[in-house]
Design a protein around this motif. Structure first.
Motif, PDB file in Angstrom:
ATOM      1  N   GLU A 112      -5.293 -10.232   0.839  1.00 39.82           N
ATOM      2  CA  GLU A 112      -6.443  -9.835   1.563  1.00 39.82           C
ATOM      3  C   GLU A 112      -6.258  -8.632   2.566  1.00 39.82           C
ATOM      4  O   GLU A 112      -5.574  -8.636   3.509  1.00 39.82           O
ATOM      5  N   LEU A 113      -7.177  -7.555   2.462  1.00 33.30           N
ATOM      6  CA  LEU A 113      -6.895  -6.339   3.289  1.00 33.30           C
ATOM      7  C   LEU A 113      -7.060  -6.912   4.573  1.00 33.30           C
ATOM      8  O   LEU A 113      -6.474  -6.100   5.667  1.00 33.30           O
ATOM      9  N   LEU A 114      -8.243  -7.604   4.964  1.00 31.98           N
ATOM     10  CA  LEU A 114      -8.863  -7.962   6.266  1.00 31.98           C
ATOM     11  C   LEU A 114      -7.285  -8.743   7.166  1.00 31.98           C
ATOM     12  O   LEU A 114      -7.209  -8.538   8.330  1.00 31.98           O
ATOM     13  N   VAL A 115      -6.654  -9.514   6.422  1.00 31.19           N
ATOM     14  CA  VAL A 115      -5.467 -10.211   6.955  1.00 31.19           C
ATOM     15  C   VAL A 115      -4.504  -9.229   7.076  1.00 31.19           C
ATOM     16  O   VAL A 115      -3.874  -9.347   8.238  1.00 31.19           O
ATOM     17  N   ARG A 116      -4.274  -8.035   6.348  1.00 31.01           N
ATOM     18  CA  ARG A 116      -3.371  -7.219   6.780  1.00 31.01           C
ATOM     19  C   ARG A 116      -3.560  -6.359   8.054  1.00 31.01           C
ATOM     20  O   ARG A 116      -2.769  -6.093   8.936  1.00 31.01           O
ATOM     21  N   ILE A 117      -4.853  -6.167   8.067  1.00 28.91           N
ATOM     22  CA  ILE A 117      -5.499  -5.208   9.177  1.00 28.91           C
ATOM     23  C   ILE A 117      -5.200  -6.079  10.434  1.00 28.91           C
ATOM     24  O   ILE A 117      -5.027  -5.614  11.561  1.00 28.91           O
ATOM     25  N   GLY A 118      -5.702  -7.095  10.421  1.00 26.35           N
ATOM     26  CA  GLY A 118      -5.722  -8.289  11.702  1.00 26.35           C
ATOM     27  C   GLY A 118      -4.227  -8.400  12.227  1.00 26.35           C
ATOM     28  O   GLY A 118      -4.116  -8.479  13.444  1.00 26.35           O
ATOM     29  N   ILE A 119      -3.285  -8.463  11.146  1.00 23.81           N
ATOM     30  CA  ILE A 119      -1.820  -8.665  11.682  1.00 23.81           C
ATOM     31  C   ILE A 119      -1.357  -7.328  12.392  1.00 23.81           C
ATOM     32  O   ILE A 119      -0.783  -7.269  13.557  1.00 23.81           O
ATOM     33  N   LYS A 120      -1.705  -6.284  11.763  1.00 19.03           N
ATOM     34  CA  LYS A 120      -1.253  -4.887  12.189  1.00 19.03           C
ATOM     35  C   LYS A 120      -1.916  -4.680  13.572  1.00 19.03           C
ATOM     36  O   LYS A 120      -1.127  -3.867  14.412  1.00 19.03           O
ATOM     37  N   SER A 121      -2.961  -4.971  13.636  1.00 15.00           N
ATOM     38  CA  SER A 121      -3.722  -4.640  15.081  1.00 15.00           C
ATOM     39  C   SER A 121      -3.427  -5.917  16.135  1.00 15.00           C
ATOM     40  O   SER A 121      -3.908  -5.766  17.328  1.00 15.00           O
ATOM     41  N   MET A 122      -2.646  -6.940  15.823  1.00 13.73           N
ATOM     42  CA  MET A 122      -2.580  -8.064  16.685  1.00 13.73           C
ATOM     43  C   MET A 122      -1.593  -7.609  17.874  1.00 13.73           C
ATOM     44  O   MET A 122      -1.874  -8.135  18.979  1.00 13.73           O
ATOM     45  N   LEU A 123      -0.534  -6.727  17.725  1.00 10.48           N
ATOM     46  CA  LEU A 123       0.416  -6.511  18.876  1.00 10.48           C
ATOM     47  C   LEU A 123       0.575  -4.994  18.922  1.00 10.48           C
ATOM     48  O   LEU A 123       0.236  -4.333  18.031  1.00 10.48           O
ATOM     49  N   GLU A 124       1.322  -4.594  20.035  1.00  8.54           N
ATOM     50  CA  GLU A 124       1.719  -3.276  20.026  1.00  8.54           C
ATOM     51  C   GLU A 124       3.205  -3.297  19.809  1.00  8.54           C
ATOM     52  O   GLU A 124       4.155  -3.418  20.280  1.00  8.54           O
ATOM     53  N   TRP A 125       3.355  -3.068  18.489  1.00  6.99           N
ATOM     54  CA  TRP A 125       4.383  -3.335  17.671  1.00  6.99           C
ATOM     55  C   TRP A 125       5.596  -2.727  18.141  1.00  6.99           C
ATOM     56  O   TRP A 125       6.900  -3.096  18.444  1.00  6.99           O
ATOM     57  N   GLU A 126       5.614  -1.403  18.496  1.00  9.29           N
ATOM     58  CA  GLU A 126       6.576  -0.491  18.758  1.00  9.29           C
ATOM     59  C   GLU A 126       7.242  -1.080  20.128  1.00  9.29           C
ATOM     60  O   GLU A 126       8.535  -0.826  20.504  1.00  9.29           O
ATOM     61  N   GLU A 127       6.060  -1.223  21.056  1.00  7.12           N
ATOM     62  CA  GLU A 127       6.522  -1.834  22.527  1.00  7.12           C
ATOM     63  C   GLU A 127       7.427  -2.800  22.559  1.00  7.12           C
ATOM     64  O   GLU A 127       8.200  -3.506  23.283  1.00  7.12           O
ATOM     65  N   LYS A 128       7.237  -3.789  21.205  1.00  7.50           N
ATOM     66  CA  LYS A 128       7.868  -5.150  21.360  1.00  7.50           C
ATOM     67  C   LYS A 128       9.093  -4.832  20.565  1.00  7.50           C
ATOM     68  O   LYS A 128       9.788  -6.175  20.324  1.00  7.50           O
ATOM     69  N   GLY A 129       9.417  -3.976  19.936  1.00  2.70           N
ATOM     70  CA  GLY A 129      10.879  -3.769  19.195  1.00  2.70           C
ATOM     71  C   GLY A 129      10.649  -3.909  17.880  1.00  2.70           C
ATOM     72  O   GLY A 129      11.516  -4.321  17.076  1.00  2.70           O
ATOM     73  N   TYR A 130       9.478  -3.773  17.441  1.00  3.56           N
ATOM     74  CA  TYR A 130       9.357  -3.976  15.682  1.00  3.56           C
ATOM     75  C   TYR A 130       8.475  -2.704  15.169  1.00  3.56           C
ATOM     76  O   TYR A 130       7.756  -2.042  15.762  1.00  3.56           O
ATOM     77  N   THR A 131       8.747  -2.353  14.011  1.00  3.71           N
ATOM     78  CA  THR A 131       7.866  -1.377  13.239  1.00  3.71           C
ATOM     79  C   THR A 131       7.552  -1.745  11.830  1.00  3.71           C
ATOM     80  O   THR A 131       8.209  -2.539  11.058  1.00  3.71           O
ATOM     81  N   ILE A 132       6.164  -1.834  11.844  1.00  2.00           N
ATOM     82  CA  ILE A 132       5.637  -2.254  10.200  1.00  2.00           C
ATOM     83  C   ILE A 132       5.996  -1.147   9.357  1.00  2.00           C
ATOM     84  O   ILE A 132       5.410  -0.022   9.219  1.00  2.00           O
ATOM     85  N   VAL A 133       6.937  -1.349   8.318  1.00  3.32           N
ATOM     86  CA  VAL A 133       7.333  -0.324   7.554  1.00  3.32           C
ATOM     87  C   VAL A 133       6.477  -0.208   6.078  1.00  3.32           C
ATOM     88  O   VAL A 133       6.681   0.841   5.425  1.00  3.32           O
ATOM     89  N   GLY A 134       5.505  -1.102   5.880  1.00  3.68           N
ATOM     90  CA  GLY A 134       4.802  -1.276   4.971  1.00  3.68           C
ATOM     91  C   GLY A 134       3.945  -2.288   4.710  1.00  3.68           C
ATOM     92  O   GLY A 134       3.982  -3.384   5.240  1.00  3.68           O
ATOM     93  N   GLU A 135       3.093  -2.335   3.482  1.00 11.69           N
ATOM     94  CA  GLU A 135       2.301  -3.629   3.055  1.00 11.69           C
ATOM     95  C   GLU A 135       2.578  -3.582   1.545  1.00 11.69           C
ATOM     96  O   GLU A 135       2.438  -2.794   1.107  1.00 11.69           O
ATOM     97  N   ALA A 136       2.128  -4.957   1.201  1.00  9.60           N
ATOM     98  CA  ALA A 136       2.157  -5.225  -0.267  1.00  9.60           C
ATOM     99  C   ALA A 136       1.044  -6.196  -0.639  1.00  9.60           C
ATOM    100  O   ALA A 136       0.836  -6.898   0.353  1.00  9.60           O
ATOM    101  N   VAL A 137       0.439  -5.935  -1.752  1.00 10.79           N
ATOM    102  CA  VAL A 137      -0.782  -6.752  -1.897  1.00 10.79           C
ATOM    103  C   VAL A 137      -0.386  -8.128  -2.665  1.00 10.79           C
ATOM    104  O   VAL A 137      -1.239  -8.948  -3.004  1.00 10.79           O
ATOM    105  N   ASN A 138       0.859  -8.066  -3.151  1.00 12.54           N
ATOM    106  CA  ASN A 138       1.136  -9.300  -4.071  1.00 12.54           C
ATOM    107  C   ASN A 138       2.653  -9.639  -4.026  1.00 12.54           C
ATOM    108  O   ASN A 138       3.758  -8.323  -3.408  1.00 12.54           O
ATOM    109  N   GLY A 139       3.298 -10.462  -4.616  1.00  4.49           N
ATOM    110  CA  GLY A 139       4.860 -10.769  -4.689  1.00  4.49           C
ATOM    111  C   GLY A 139       5.324  -9.375  -5.490  1.00  4.49           C
ATOM    112  O   GLY A 139       6.541  -8.959  -5.181  1.00  4.49           O
ATOM    113  N   GLN A 140       5.011  -8.979  -6.503  1.00  3.04           N
ATOM    114  CA  GLN A 140       5.451  -7.903  -7.532  1.00  3.04           C
ATOM    115  C   GLN A 140       5.505  -6.868  -6.507  1.00  3.04           C
ATOM    116  O   GLN A 140       6.510  -6.133  -6.535  1.00  3.04           O
ATOM    117  N   ASP A 141       4.573  -6.591  -6.071  1.00  8.51           N
ATOM    118  CA  ASP A 141       4.330  -5.112  -5.083  1.00  8.51           C
ATOM    119  C   ASP A 141       5.585  -5.352  -4.090  1.00  8.51           C
ATOM    120  O   ASP A 141       6.042  -4.188  -3.604  1.00  8.51           O
TER     121      ASP A 141
END
Length: 209
Positions: A10-39
């Motif tokens: 679900e695209l909206l779920v991925r967008i929602g999680i990405k916008s939930m935190l200031e990731w870099e400030e908290k010590g994390y980086t989102i390196v990518g997204e996948a749309v299913n297990g194979q991806d």
């Protein structure tokens, strides 16, 4: 920075999680997204995430299959499940397969997500320190460990060639038993006797070739 991969169809779920935190400030980086297990399987090999946030209900490869794959091929990757309330049986199955924690997608709060991630991050750091300590100990004592293993091998009898080869690899010795070998074991009672003295007047046996 801890590396995170988000897996959800679900695209909206991925967008929602990405916008939930200031990731870099908290010590994390989102390196990518996948749309299913194979991806996700393909992107784990490419992006080497340390933490995967994954949905369970996906096609063609679902979240449980992804968790099972990570447990077998990438055991250092930590899994957090993104679930719906109706998926609780799948959540229990995911935890049995090795998932570290779970969140209900519709009620995720930033503080709750961050708390789970920080706990996993501390676990990763502790594991890394243990690995470094073990490597340091091994490097400091490599010579003694190698000698002890070789003595044990010389005194042992082996039921199979595979058992011997496995122990030889522990002391970084590679053998091809398709070729003939001669084994010479030399024990020196006092190695100092072989060393020339500083003024060159000693026996100097080390210089003999």
């Amino acid at each position: 920075m801890k590396r995170i991969l988000i897996v959800d169809d679900e695209l909206l779920v991925r967008i929602g999680i990405k916008s939930m935190l200031e990731w870099e400030e908290k010590g994390y980086t989102i390196v990518g997204e996948a749309v299913n297990g194979q991806d996700a399987i393909e992107k784990i090999a490419e992006l080497a995430p340390q933490i995967v946030l994954t949905d369970l209900v996906m096609e063609p490869v679902n979240g449980l299959e992804l968790i099972r794959y990570c447990a077998e091929r990438h055991p250092d990757v930590k899994i957090v499940v993104l679930s719906n309330y109706t998926d609780f049986e799948k959540v229990k199955a995911a935890m049995k397969l090795g998932a570290r924690d779970f969140l209900f997608k519709l009620t995720i709060r930033p503080a709750e997500l961050l708390d789970i991630l920080d706990g996993i991050s501390r676990e990763i750091d502790r594991h890394r320190l243990c690995e470094k300590d073990a490597e340091l100990l091994l490097s400091r004592n490599a010579g003694a460990i190698r000698q002890r293993l070789i003595r044990m091998m010389l005194a042992a009898s082996y039921d199979s060639e595979a058992d011997l080869l496995r122990e030889l690899r522990m002391v970084d010795v590679r053998c091809d038993f398709a070729r003939p070998y001669a084994l010479l074991c030399l024990a020196v009672a006092n190695f100092g006797l072989l060393e020339p003295s500083d003024d060159g007047s000693g026996p100097g046996l080390l210089a003999v070739s």
